[in-house]
Design a protein around this motif. Sequence first.
Motif, PDB file in Angstrom:
ATOM      1  N   UNK A   1       0.833  -1.210   0.000  1.00  0.00           N
ATOM      2  CA  UNK A   1       0.000   0.000   0.000  1.00  0.00           C
ATOM      3  C   UNK A   1       0.864   1.255   0.000  1.00  0.00           C
ATOM      4  N   UNK A   2       1.894   1.285  -0.858  1.00  0.00           N
ATOM      5  CA  UNK A   2       2.742   2.463  -0.932  1.00  0.00           C
ATOM      6  C   UNK A   2       1.969   3.609  -1.569  1.00  0.00           C
ATOM      7  N   UNK A   3       2.274   4.827  -1.117  1.00  0.00           N
ATOM      8  CA  UNK A   3       1.658   6.014  -1.694  1.00  0.00           C
ATOM      9  C   UNK A   3       0.410   6.437  -0.926  1.00  0.00           C
ATOM     10  N   UNK A   4      -0.204   7.518  -1.436  1.00  0.00           N
ATOM     11  CA  UNK A   4      -1.396   8.079  -0.806  1.00  0.00           C
ATOM     12  C   UNK A   4      -2.548   8.225  -1.791  1.00  0.00           C
ATOM     13  N   UNK A   5      -2.484   7.528  -2.931  1.00  0.00           N
ATOM     14  CA  UNK A   5      -3.567   7.657  -3.897  1.00  0.00           C
ATOM     15  C   UNK A   5      -4.734   6.756  -3.507  1.00  0.00           C
ATOM     16  N   UNK A   6      -5.770   6.761  -4.378  1.00  0.00           N
ATOM     17  CA  UNK A   6      -6.975   6.001  -4.078  1.00  0.00           C
ATOM     18  C   UNK A   6      -6.698   4.507  -4.011  1.00  0.00           C
TER      19      UNK A   6
END
Length: 517
Positions: free
Chosen positions: A221-226
């Motif tokens: 779940x890397x990142x902050x996108x949807x």
Amino acid sequence: MSPAARFRGLPLRSRLALLVAVAVAVAVAAVAAVSWVMVRTQLREQLDRTLVATNPDAEVVRALSDGVCVTAPARPAREVAGNLNATVQIVLANGAHCWVGGRTDLPVVPADRDVATGRRSNVLHDVQTAAGTRMRVFTFQAQAQPGAPVFGISVAKPLADIDKPLSTLTWVLLLVCGVGVVGAGAAGLWVARTGLRPVDELTGAVEHIARTEDLTVRIPDEGDDEIARLSRSFNSMTAALASSRERQARLIADAGHELRTPLTSLRTNIELLARSEETGRAIPAEDRRELLASVTAQMTELASLIGDLQELSRPDAGPPARLEVVALHEIAGTALSRARLRGPELVFEADLDPWYVRGEAPALERAVVNVLDNAVKFSPPGGVVSVALRAGELTVRDRGPGVPAEDLPHVFERFWRSSSARALPGSGLGLSIVARSVQRAGGTAELRAPRDGGPGTEAVLRIPGAPTPPPAAAAEAAGAGRTSGAAGAGAAGAGAAGAGAAGAGAAAVGSSVAPDE
């Protein structure tokens, strides 16, 4: 099947690629159409300026004097404005015309006659010759000499001068549109595959879990996108499911372990009684009484455990069975009476202020009884149990051995029992039921060491409420009080006759809900 249904039936990446291709195609088509219209407008304006700038007056007058102006099918002897590749003809007021120069004569339209008669100074329009050639015509006024009659001179050039470049431009734009659409479709497919790769991973994880029931699978779940948020939500869901499955398995294992002891003892005692009957060898009366007492105790313990399990099996998220305004001080007083029967050798101190809460009366009563039973169970002979209710905080204090600080976080867990309580009767579910019942009433439950540093344990139940009941609840309580007062006289004699039985019954009820610290 409708086109919309057929589109919805396509895979997500195909729909995304198709939407990108359609969007790019519309954009490219719009740009191409605007470009074509702008180029066409510019070319026509340039042609009009060329026609207006052409001034063959002197040559036309000379052609008239030399008799060069002829009518079709005759052709002019020389070209007027031939260097401009233009057709020139004279239009008279009566509509007659003669051909001065060019490759074909022009049809005369009413606008040309208006110029020849002087009603208009000039006019620009399109015509089509007898040979099918489309021409752009500029007609303006002229005179052979001052004072002579006015006539019109039409100068025309073929529209093929701009149609050919426009046709070439059309094919170029179509080619660009086609390449753009194909490229957009390929780019859309690539973007769809790249962007939906986490979704593919999520789908694979879900299918793996559905196939293997392995809830330990986690998705990056890397990142902050949807997509990352969706992956984190999915990981949280699988973690919650794994925790729920673990708690369920632990509950089943703990319940089986707790049920095994009373069932084994019960089976052993019953087998002894049955063997005595089968062999005809009588068991001594004292031993038989002990066996029957043990059977009764094991059945009571088994019934208590089953009741606790049924209470805990109710869904936490479900609505309460019946919410009503409850007098918590009255419930505490009733529970205190039962506790006195269970611990006649103890001293009970009570300070109960009125407090009304909204909840389930049976569940709250059971919670208070459980807390008081714990205090009775762990209090030394002659000990003091203090019960206080102030501003919605019910405190039960015993003077027993207390609970070690490292065990306090676990006291409300199901089947958890401290080392000092394992030799005492109970299932380890009592405080779990207390916490559950208080939480369903909107409150909290806490077990802590006494604030004054003395021996024992303090159980604190905090439930929101008010010191006075709502008007409707107060009226209902007053009516119930009058009814109970009328029935009290008839029950007085029966109460005296059954005092002994009542004491035994209260002890049995207390043991059925006895919790453990």
